[in-house]
Scaffold this motif. Structure first.
Motif, PDB file in Angstrom:
ATOM      1  N   VAL A  22      77.301  -1.106 -19.553  1.00 34.91           N
ATOM      2  CA  VAL A  22      76.262  -1.193 -18.522  1.00 34.91           C
ATOM      3  C   VAL A  22      75.745   0.202 -18.188  1.00 34.91           C
ATOM      4  O   VAL A  22      74.535   0.432 -18.088  1.00 34.91           O
ATOM      5  N   ALA A  23      76.652   1.147 -18.035  1.00 31.23           N
ATOM      6  CA  ALA A  23      76.233   2.522 -17.746  1.00 31.23           C
ATOM      7  C   ALA A  23      75.378   3.082 -18.875  1.00 31.23           C
ATOM      8  O   ALA A  23      74.396   3.790 -18.630  1.00 31.23           O
ATOM      9  N   ALA A  24      75.722   2.756 -20.126  1.00 30.43           N
ATOM     10  CA  ALA A  24      74.957   3.254 -21.272  1.00 30.43           C
ATOM     11  C   ALA A  24      73.506   2.769 -21.217  1.00 30.43           C
ATOM     12  O   ALA A  24      72.570   3.527 -21.528  1.00 30.43           O
ATOM     13  N   VAL A  25      73.304   1.505 -20.849  1.00 33.18           N
ATOM     14  CA  VAL A  25      71.950   0.966 -20.737  1.00 33.18           C
ATOM     15  C   VAL A  25      71.138   1.768 -19.723  1.00 33.18           C
ATOM     16  O   VAL A  25      69.972   2.126 -19.962  1.00 33.18           O
ATOM     17  N   TYR A  26      71.747   2.099 -18.606  1.00 32.10           N
ATOM     18  CA  TYR A  26      71.000   2.784 -17.560  1.00 32.10           C
ATOM     19  C   TYR A  26      70.888   4.284 -17.792  1.00 32.10           C
ATOM     20  O   TYR A  26      69.983   4.927 -17.249  1.00 32.10           O
ATOM     21  N   VAL A  27      71.770   4.862 -18.606  1.00 36.75           N
ATOM     22  CA  VAL A  27      71.558   6.242 -19.045  1.00 36.75           C
ATOM     23  C   VAL A  27      70.281   6.312 -19.880  1.00 36.75           C
ATOM     24  O   VAL A  27      69.430   7.196 -19.690  1.00 36.75           O
ATOM     25  N   LEU A  28      70.136   5.366 -20.805  1.00 38.09           N
ATOM     26  CA  LEU A  28      68.899   5.299 -21.588  1.00 38.09           C
ATOM     27  C   LEU A  28      67.689   5.063 -20.691  1.00 38.09           C
ATOM     28  O   LEU A  28      66.611   5.634 -20.905  1.00 38.09           O
ATOM     29  N   SER A  29      67.869   4.242 -19.659  1.00 39.42           N
ATOM     30  CA  SER A  29      66.767   3.971 -18.733  1.00 39.42           C
ATOM     31  C   SER A  29      66.320   5.234 -18.023  1.00 39.42           C
ATOM     32  O   SER A  29      65.126   5.444 -17.797  1.00 39.42           O
ATOM     33  N   SER A  30      67.283   6.081 -17.648  1.00 39.27           N
ATOM     34  CA  SER A  30      66.938   7.341 -16.983  1.00 39.27           C
ATOM     35  C   SER A  30      66.113   8.232 -17.894  1.00 39.27           C
ATOM     36  O   SER A  30      65.133   8.854 -17.466  1.00 39.27           O
ATOM     37  N   ILE A  31      66.502   8.290 -19.150  1.00 40.03           N
ATOM     38  CA  ILE A  31      65.740   9.073 -20.123  1.00 40.03           C
ATOM     39  C   ILE A  31      64.321   8.525 -20.241  1.00 40.03           C
ATOM     40  O   ILE A  31      63.338   9.275 -20.272  1.00 40.03           O
ATOM     41  N   GLY A  32      64.213   7.206 -20.280  1.00 42.94           N
ATOM     42  CA  GLY A  32      62.897   6.575 -20.369  1.00 42.94           C
ATOM     43  C   GLY A  32      62.042   6.840 -19.146  1.00 42.94           C
ATOM     44  O   GLY A  32      60.823   7.046 -19.261  1.00 42.94           O
ATOM     45  N   VAL A  89      69.473  -1.742 -28.065  1.00 41.77           N
ATOM     46  CA  VAL A  89      68.096  -2.253 -27.953  1.00 41.77           C
ATOM     47  C   VAL A  89      67.780  -2.710 -26.531  1.00 41.77           C
ATOM     48  O   VAL A  89      66.632  -2.586 -26.083  1.00 41.77           O
ATOM     49  N   ILE A  90      68.788  -3.221 -25.824  1.00 41.55           N
ATOM     50  CA  ILE A  90      68.558  -3.561 -24.411  1.00 41.55           C
ATOM     51  C   ILE A  90      68.299  -2.281 -23.622  1.00 41.55           C
ATOM     52  O   ILE A  90      67.417  -2.230 -22.752  1.00 41.55           O
ATOM     53  N   GLY A  91      69.053  -1.226 -23.941  1.00 41.57           N
ATOM     54  CA  GLY A  91      68.843   0.057 -23.275  1.00 41.57           C
ATOM     55  C   GLY A  91      67.469   0.641 -23.549  1.00 41.57           C
ATOM     56  O   GLY A  91      66.830   1.200 -22.652  1.00 41.57           O
ATOM     57  N   ILE A  92      66.987   0.514 -24.778  1.00 43.86           N
ATOM     58  CA  ILE A  92      65.644   1.001 -25.115  1.00 43.86           C
ATOM     59  C   ILE A  92      64.585   0.211 -24.345  1.00 43.86           C
ATOM     60  O   ILE A  92      63.616   0.779 -23.822  1.00 43.86           O
ATOM     61  N   ALA A  93      64.778  -1.103 -24.253  1.00 38.45           N
ATOM     62  CA  ALA A  93      63.830  -1.931 -23.496  1.00 38.45           C
ATOM     63  C   ALA A  93      63.845  -1.573 -22.012  1.00 38.45           C
ATOM     64  O   ALA A  93      62.794  -1.493 -21.366  1.00 38.45           O
ATOM     65  N   ALA A  94      65.044  -1.348 -21.470  1.00 35.19           N
ATOM     66  CA  ALA A  94      65.140  -0.956 -20.067  1.00 35.19           C
ATOM     67  C   ALA A  94      64.514   0.422 -19.845  1.00 35.19           C
ATOM     68  O   ALA A  94      63.845   0.663 -18.828  1.00 35.19           O
ATOM     69  N   ALA A  95      64.715   1.333 -20.808  1.00 35.83           N
ATOM     70  CA  ALA A  95      64.085   2.659 -20.731  1.00 35.83           C
ATOM     71  C   ALA A  95      62.564   2.529 -20.757  1.00 35.83           C
ATOM     72  O   ALA A  95      61.850   3.228 -20.017  1.00 35.83           O
ATOM     73  N   ALA A  96      62.066   1.643 -21.605  1.00 36.12           N
ATOM     74  CA  ALA A  96      60.617   1.429 -21.683  1.00 36.12           C
ATOM     75  C   ALA A  96      60.082   0.869 -20.375  1.00 36.12           C
ATOM     76  O   ALA A  96      58.982   1.227 -19.933  1.00 36.12           O
ATOM     77  N   HIS A  97      60.847  -0.029 -19.739  1.00 34.83           N
ATOM     78  CA  HIS A  97      60.395  -0.542 -18.446  1.00 34.83           C
ATOM     79  C   HIS A  97      60.247   0.580 -17.435  1.00 34.83           C
ATOM     80  O   HIS A  97      59.268   0.643 -16.688  1.00 34.83           O
TER      81      HIS A  97
END
Length: 455
Positions: free
Chosen positions: A286-296, A349-357
């Motif tokens: 879960v943290a990994a997804v939101y780390v990617l989101s922060s970058i996005g 891929v979920i992390g990339i999508a969350a980053a894109a959002h």
């Protein structure tokens, strides 16, 4: 006119005089972090609360709807309140109330009680984004706003990163009530800092004349700088609803906000049900997804800035950036297939999508301050937030609740998630088409002549 007489020392550098502006941005970042930490707690406590209160997917969806409905209702008036009270008092009031609401969850002893507590939290948390966007509009020139928005909006990801790293541990060692008490109390720490540090540019004694002029240097022709001094009357919803620009923002939020709600409230459940993760084991993915989101989020602010540096006009740069971002979401439709090979491919891929959002969010929020005078920014943001909340309710009630209850009953929950991932993949492209069909080019609003930009 700026009411405080200022002088700028010879040789003052923009980077030096910009420090206070970025301090303000940091405060908004931390408020957004706390805001999302408070709302993410329940998704991580879901396994504990299911046992304590005998919930099923339908019960959890109903509690989620209570939050979203209250959040949407809060958006009806909160932008207007922030515009009326100003950012300093409006933001402080909202934060104090949502912190009380978050801590209040620890006193709940029934499913109905959780619905009420979530409703109060949603109602009060609605103030964060209208106040944050208004603060950004006050303190940053147009070309920097997407970057500033991306930075503070990344706080939503940091909050969602901190939550899985701390909430399950607190629940295991101190009980689930402790997670609500500790996270809720953080808002009061922020409140002290905000009241000590923040002021509007018009009233700030820390701001030089050079920076005051820099903030307002690229206000579009025809738009006065009245939002800096807060001198002109505020604008109600009804006149704002007459503009195509308002409806473009509303439609974009209605379609795409529900996708973020889905990630926030259902990602831990997806990982638990699909990969049988329990307790603190869920923290890292879960943290990994939101780390990617922060970058996005931050990258989404830089992307249009890069286009602008190549000579592209600001609005056109925003438009191009949002199209690129919309395409970045689409690979989420393959999340489950990739997950059969390795869970971390699905997480990626979920992390990339969350980053894109989050990149999308940084830009769609900035379109408001691009097109509307500062005195209307919080109100328009509130209208869009209401639309986003209603979209989230519609998705939960019409799709998620029916899908998840049905497929959980027949033991094929993976089908429900596949359908949701298809919806996620298509949402942003649809929103982009509709937004820029309504507003194909930059048309700043002059509220003194409200018929000038109406459709």
């Amino acid at each position: 006119m700026n009411p405080i007489l200022r002088s700028s020392p010879p040789g003052t550098d923009t980077l030096v005089i910009g420090r206070y502006r970025w301090t303000i941005c940091s405060l908004v970042f931390f408020a957004t972090t706390i805001n999302y930490l408070d709302r993410a707690v329940i998704s991580l406590l879901k396994p504990y609360l299911e046992k304590a209160f005998d919930w099923n997917s339908g019960d959890y969806a109903n509690i989620e709807i209570a939050f979203k409905l209250a959040y949407a209702v809060g958006m009806i008036g909160v932008g207007r309140i922030v515009d009326k009270l100003g950012t300093k008092i409006g933001y402080a009031l909202s934060t104090a109330l949502w912190s009380v609401a978050a801590m209040g969850h620890a006193l709940v002893s029934s499913t109905l009680g959780f619905g009420i507590a979530r409703g109060f939290l949603g109602l009060t948390e609605a103030g964060n984004f209208p106040a944050a966007i208004k603060t950004t509009a006050e303190w940053f020139p147009q070309r920097e706003r997407a970057l500033a928005t991306g930075i503070f909006n990344s706080g939503s990801n940091v909050g969602a990163i901190i939550a899985p790293l701390s909430v399950p541990w607190m629940a295991e060692h101190w009980g689930w009530q402790s997670a609500f008490l500790v996270t809720g109390a953080l808002g009061f720490v922020w409140l002290v800092l905000w009241m000590l540090i923040y002021d509007t540019p018009a009233n700030s004694t820390r701001l030089s004349q050079a920076e005051f002029d820099y903030i307002n240097a690229d206000i579009p022709v025809g738009l006065p700088a009245e939002g800096v001094t807060e001198e002109k009357p505020k604008v109600g919803w009804l006149p704002l609803l007459g503009f195509r620009q308002t409806w473009a923002f509303v439609i974009g939020k209605f379609i795409t906000d529900p996708i973020w709600w889905f990630y926030l409230f259902w990602l831990p459940d997806f990982l638990t049900k699909q990969y049988h993760l329990t307790g603190t084991a869920i923290a890292l993915p879960v943290a990994a997804v939101y780390v990617l989101s922060s970058i996005g989020s931050v990258g989404g602010g830089y992307l249009p800035l890069g286009f602008m540096r190549r000579g592209m006009p600001a609005f056109q740069a925003r438009k191009m950036a949002m199209l690129v971002i919309a395409f970045c979401v689409f690979p989420i439709v393959f999340a489950q297939w990739l997950g059969t090979m390795n869970m971390w491919l699905a997480v990626l891929v979920i992390g990339i999508a969350a980053a894109a959002h989050q990149a999308w969010s940084a830009n769609i929020f900035t379109t408001v301050s691009d097109m509307f005078p500062k005195r209307a920014v919080a109100s328009v943001t509130g209208i869009g937030g209401f639309a986003g909340g209603m979209g989230g309710i519609a998705l939960t009630a019409l799709v998620q609740k029916r899908l998840f209850v049905h497929y959980e009953a027949i033991g094929r929950l993976d089908h429900a998630y596949f359908i949701m991932f298809l919806i996620c993949g298509a949402a942003y492209l649809l929103a982009w088409v509709l937004i820029f069909a309504l507003v194909p080019r930059m048309e700043p609003i002059t509220l003194d002549e409200p018929t000038s930009a109406r459709g």
